[in-house]
Design a protein around this motif. Sequence first.
Motif, mmCIF file in Angstrom:
data_model
loop_
_atom_site.group_PDB
_atom_site.id
_atom_site.type_symbol
_atom_site.label_atom_id
_atom_site.label_comp_id
_atom_site.label_asym_id
_atom_site.label_seq_id
_atom_site.Cartn_x
_atom_site.Cartn_y
_atom_site.Cartn_z
ATOM 1 N N GLY A 13 38.586 54.066 24.847
ATOM 2 C CA GLY A 13 38.223 55.412 24.675
ATOM 3 C C GLY A 13 38.543 56.537 23.829
ATOM 4 N N ASN A 16 37.061 59.717 22.513
ATOM 5 C CA ASN A 16 37.161 60.962 23.565
ATOM 6 C C ASN A 16 38.263 61.816 23.290
ATOM 7 N N HIS A 17 38.981 61.425 22.353
ATOM 8 C CA HIS A 17 40.438 62.369 21.796
ATOM 9 C C HIS A 17 40.291 62.857 20.633
ATOM 10 N N THR A 18 41.031 63.967 20.373
ATOM 11 C CA THR A 18 41.070 64.637 18.965
ATOM 12 C C THR A 18 42.375 64.919 18.973
ATOM 13 N N THR A 40 41.927 65.787 24.969
ATOM 14 C CA THR A 40 40.516 65.145 24.888
ATOM 15 C C THR A 40 39.589 66.197 24.264
ATOM 16 N N ASN A 41 38.637 66.017 23.897
ATOM 17 C CA ASN A 41 37.287 66.821 22.942
ATOM 18 C C ASN A 41 37.145 67.859 23.904
ATOM 19 N N ASP A 42 36.938 67.731 25.070
ATOM 20 C CA ASP A 42 36.514 69.050 25.941
ATOM 21 C C ASP A 42 37.729 70.061 26.073
ATOM 22 N N LYS A 43 38.858 69.581 25.767
ATOM 23 C CA LYS A 43 39.998 70.452 26.077
ATOM 24 C C LYS A 43 40.486 71.142 24.758
#
Length: 51
Positions: A13, A16-18, A40-43
Amino acid sequence: MAKKVVASLQKGGGKNHTKVIKMVKSPKTGAYAFKEEIVTNDKVKEWLANN
């Protein structure tokens, strides 16, 4: 050590991280420092707004 972290993020996974880096100015000395973290990408936008 950096190569090991990058290699482990590419498995599973990791996409999904940046890694986010933000330059922050110290109120006491006026010097700049860098804060970095893997989120995480959404945060990402939330992290940049809060830090």
